[in-house]
Design a protein around this motif. Structure first.
Motif, PDB file in Angstrom:
ATOM      1  N   GLN A 164       0.803  -1.307  -0.011  1.00 50.79           N
ATOM      2  CA  GLN A 164       0.215   0.550   0.069  1.00 50.79           C
ATOM      3  C   GLN A 164       1.276   1.101   0.037  1.00 50.79           C
TER       4      GLN A 164
ATOM      5  N   CYS B 286      -2.133  -9.696   0.920  1.00 48.46           N
ATOM      6  CA  CYS B 286      -2.958  -9.345  -0.464  1.00 48.46           C
ATOM      7  C   CYS B 286      -4.080  -9.500  -0.308  1.00 48.46           C
ATOM      8  N   SER B 287      -4.954 -10.225   0.848  1.00 46.81           N
ATOM      9  CA  SER B 287      -6.410  -9.993   1.589  1.00 46.81           C
ATOM     10  C   SER B 287      -6.921  -8.680   1.768  1.00 46.81           C
ATOM     11  N   ASP B 288      -5.622  -7.693   2.353  1.00 49.01           N
ATOM     12  CA  ASP B 288      -6.087  -6.465   3.055  1.00 49.01           C
ATOM     13  C   ASP B 288      -6.782  -5.387   2.336  1.00 49.01           C
ATOM     14  N   PRO B 289      -8.109  -5.313   2.307  1.00 50.83           N
ATOM     15  CA  PRO B 289      -8.277  -4.350   1.834  1.00 50.83           C
ATOM     16  C   PRO B 289      -7.941  -3.036   1.302  1.00 50.83           C
ATOM     17  N   ASN B 290      -6.692  -2.471   1.958  1.00 49.08           N
ATOM     18  CA  ASN B 290      -5.578  -1.671   2.116  1.00 49.08           C
ATOM     19  C   ASN B 290      -5.013  -1.734   0.620  1.00 49.08           C
TER      20      ASN B 290
ATOM     21  N   GLN C 254      -2.918  -2.149  -2.077  1.00 52.35           N
ATOM     22  CA  GLN C 254      -3.307  -1.452  -3.977  1.00 52.35           C
ATOM     23  C   GLN C 254      -2.726  -2.707  -5.060  1.00 52.35           C
TER      24      GLN C 254
ATOM     25  N   ASN D  94      -3.103  -5.546  -7.026  1.00 50.20           N
ATOM     26  CA  ASN D  94      -3.882  -6.457  -6.617  1.00 50.20           C
ATOM     27  C   ASN D  94      -5.269  -6.650  -6.672  1.00 50.20           C
ATOM     28  N   GLY D  95      -5.610  -7.928  -7.168  1.00 48.45           N
ATOM     29  CA  GLY D  95      -6.969  -8.287  -7.282  1.00 48.45           C
ATOM     30  C   GLY D  95      -7.267  -7.906  -8.548  1.00 48.45           C
TER      31      GLY D  95
END
Length: 123
Positions: A61, A76-80, A82, A122-123
């Motif tokens: 992030q 990587c599972s943290d919503p922050n 990026q 990410n994602g």
């Protein structure tokens, strides 16, 4: 025989209960400082690693700006989180990210560790 009254002692020569404690106070202050630094380091470790610790596949992030980044490694599972690290290189240059598939940004740190991270979404 002449007896003279007792002369008062020089106030500077009287022994103070705090005399000689300067070193103990200094040690105490150093101890407080050391504990503070340790707590700060642990908080930094638990709140996200440094960019130099990032490996391919890790997520980061940027809490700063594009011109003054403040990059931290997150799960990587943290919503922050990026970005995902696609390439990590010590003593690399931003140009080393050209040609890496999926790169949308790079992070370059020219301090003592010279870290280059090639970043994808990410994602």
């Amino acid at each position: 025989m002449t007896v003279s009254p007792a002369q008062p002692k020089d106030p500077g020569s009287q022994s103070s209960p705090w005399k000689g404690c300067g070193c103990l106070l200094t040690l105490g202050a150093c101890g407080v400082l050391l504990v503070g630094l340790l707590v700060a380091a642990l908080l930094g470790w638990f709140s996200g690693g440094t960019p130099s610790a990032a490996k391919v596949g890790d997520c980061v992030q940027n809490k700063g700006t594009e011109s003054e980044p403040d990059v931290h490694v997150l799960a990587c599972s943290d919503p922050n989180a990026q970005y995902k690290v696609l390439k990590s290189k010590t003593y690399g240059k931003p140009a080393d990210c050209f040609g890496v598939p999926g790169v949308v940004a790079n992070y370059y740190e020219s301090g003592t560790e010279h870290v280059l991270l090639c970043l994808g979404k990410n994602g």
